[in-house]
Write a protein that holds these residues in place. Structure first.
Motif, PDB file in Angstrom:
ATOM      1  N   ASP A   1       0.917  -1.114   0.099  1.00 25.28           N
ATOM      2  CA  ASP A   1      -0.068   0.046  -0.045  1.00 25.28           C
ATOM      3  C   ASP A   1       0.862   1.355   0.061  1.00 25.28           C
ATOM      4  O   ASP A   1       0.534   2.041  -0.759  1.00 25.28           O
ATOM      5  CB  ASP A   1      -0.802  -0.169   1.303  1.00 25.28           C
TER       6      ASP A   1
ATOM      7  N   GLN B   1       1.212   4.216  -3.015  1.00 24.26           N
ATOM      8  CA  GLN B   1       0.984   5.761  -2.939  1.00 24.26           C
ATOM      9  C   GLN B   1       2.286   6.150  -3.405  1.00 24.26           C
ATOM     10  O   GLN B   1       2.121   7.532  -3.857  1.00 24.26           O
ATOM     11  CB  GLN B   1       0.613   5.912  -1.291  1.00 24.26           C
TER      12      GLN B   1
ATOM     13  N   ARG C   1       2.239   6.640  -7.229  1.00 22.69           N
ATOM     14  CA  ARG C   1       1.166   7.429  -7.565  1.00 22.69           C
ATOM     15  C   ARG C   1       1.621   8.941  -7.287  1.00 22.69           C
ATOM     16  O   ARG C   1       1.427   9.836  -8.068  1.00 22.69           O
ATOM     17  CB  ARG C   1      -0.023   7.102  -6.882  1.00 22.69           C
TER      18      ARG C   1
ATOM     19  N   TRP D   1      -0.788  15.024  -3.518  1.00 24.00           N
ATOM     20  CA  TRP D   1      -0.704  14.842  -1.964  1.00 24.00           C
ATOM     21  C   TRP D   1      -1.832  15.779  -1.174  1.00 24.00           C
ATOM     22  O   TRP D   1      -1.573  16.663  -1.202  1.00 24.00           O
ATOM     23  CB  TRP D   1       0.835  15.137  -1.697  1.00 24.00           C
TER      24      TRP D   1
ATOM     25  N   ALA E   1       0.104   8.379   3.452  1.00 22.42           N
ATOM     26  CA  ALA E   1       0.208   9.429   2.508  1.00 22.42           C
ATOM     27  C   ALA E   1       1.582  10.534   3.005  1.00 22.42           C
ATOM     28  O   ALA E   1       2.364  10.649   2.332  1.00 22.42           O
ATOM     29  CB  ALA E   1      -0.946  10.440   2.286  1.00 22.42           C
TER      30      ALA E   1
ATOM     31  N   ALA F   1       4.649   8.119   2.413  1.00 23.92           N
ATOM     32  CA  ALA F   1       4.768   8.153   0.975  1.00 23.92           C
ATOM     33  C   ALA F   1       5.575   9.631   0.594  1.00 23.92           C
ATOM     34  O   ALA F   1       6.389   9.778  -0.249  1.00 23.92           O
ATOM     35  CB  ALA F   1       3.619   8.125   0.003  1.00 23.92           C
TER      36      ALA F   1
END
Length: 357
Positions: free
Chosen positions: A95, A99, A102, A109, A116, A119
């Motif tokens: 996961d 993120q 992406r 963001w 998040a 990431a």
């Protein structure tokens, strides 16, 4: 299965998996590039996402190839290559890696979760170390080198070091913290009262009114699901940009094709007072910009954050500019329906007068 990273130029010397790129002779292509021959069951919004899907389907034809390569270095491609070389760790952190990929490619963001946040730290670490130790994205030609050759040094440095920062982000804090804090401050501006967003979902456009240019990760953060951003800054400074989401094949949702921006630029230039003129990038650029031009920007400058390049004041008022942009896309998309998997030929055809899709 143990994989070896090899330079892109050697892919025909042994069966090779190509990540975030495409090439004839590959044993398997795992890429979200438009038209890439990624197996349908492995298609994903990011190339790293396709790799992670493949790791969960070990019988995939071509996945037994011993080598893996890419023709450039960026966050998504690197995460994909690294995931093949370290599959157990990759699936354990799937996961977070999704993120990270992406965020690296789409620059959206919002900071709404711990994942998040992690990431962003990983992306900022990759960005900082890349610029400090090597050259910035799209900077290889300045060194008079080809990207597919020069990027090998980046992969060789990052591949054995990424796991430590993935598992213990604090170990890379000295590198990632400056950009991380800069994005955090910009995201606070995007959430604050000085920023206003107007959505036009029928044409995939978001208009962002905010006082000053901001880093992309914050600027694009609340624009998920949209593919065009019109940024309006104080002092009648503007930029219009097609996001990278319209350069790749998105799996998660349909999208409208890019339209050439020459007609819009011509319309704005009829209203613009000297000395600046509206210029635009071609539709096959990774992130085409429409903006008032001074000195022509290099690809490195166009890829860099908006707050790192000059943005000139226009003589056109905000409301007139927004109305012109909205009208241009509404007219251009009037006969076109969003869908997945546009080819570049179809995109070019869609930009012709009277087209329908």
């Amino acid at each position: 299965m143990a994989y070896q990273f090899v330079p892109f130029a050697t892919l025909r010397e042994q069966p090779t998996i190509v990540v975030d790129s495409t090439a004839n002779g590959a044993a398997l292509v795992l890429a979200h590039w438009r038209g890439a021959p990624t197996p349908p069951l492995l298609r994903d919004d990011t190339s790293a996402g396709s790799v992670l899907r493949a790791l969960r389907q070990p019988a995939t034809p071509g996945l037994a190839a011993p080598a893996v390569t890419a023709n450039h270095f960026d966050v998504d491609g690197f995460v994909g290559v690294w995931s093949l070389l370290y599959p157990d760790l990759a699936l354990e952190h799937e996961d977070l890696l999704r993120q990270t990929a992406r965020l690296g490619d789409f620059r959206e963001w919002e900071g709404s979760s711990t994942l998040a946040d992690q990431a962003l730290q990983l992306v900022c670490w990759l960005n900082a170390e890349e610029k400090e130790r090597f050259y910035p994205p799209f900077g290889a030609p300045v060194l008079r080198r080809r990207e597919d050759e020069a990027c090998v040094e980046k992969f060789n440095w990052f591949l054995p070091r990424f796991a430590q920062v993935l598992q213990n982000p604090a170990s890379g804090r000295a590198a990632w913290e400056p950009e991380y804090q800069r994005v955090q401050l910009a995201a606070a501006v995007m959430r604050g009262p000085a920023t206003r967003l107007t959505h036009y979902p029928e044409i995939g456009l978001v208009v962002v009114r905010t006082p000053e240019p901001l880093p992309y990760y914050a600027l694009f953060g609340p624009t998920g699901g949209a593919d065009i951003v019109l940024s309006i800054y104080d002092g009648q400074r503007y930029e219009l940009e097609y996001k990278y989401t319209t350069w790749v094949d998105l799996e998660s949702r349909p999208a409208l094709p890019r339209l050439p921006l020459d007609g819009l630029a011509a319309q704005l230039n009829e209203q613009e007072a000297p000395p600046h003129r509206w210029t635009f990038d071609g539709i096959t650029d990774t992130g085409p910009l429409l903006r008032l031009a001074g000195k022509a920007l290099t690809k490195v400058e166009r890829y860099a954050d908006p707050d790192q390049r000059p943005i000139f004041a226009s003589s056109i008022t905000e409301d007139v500019l927004e109305q012109a942009v909205v009208q241009f896309f509404r007219q251009g998309y009037a006969l076109i329906q969003p869908r997945r998997y546009w080819t570049w030929a179809e995109i070019r055809a869609a930009g012709q007068p009277g087209s329908a899709g």
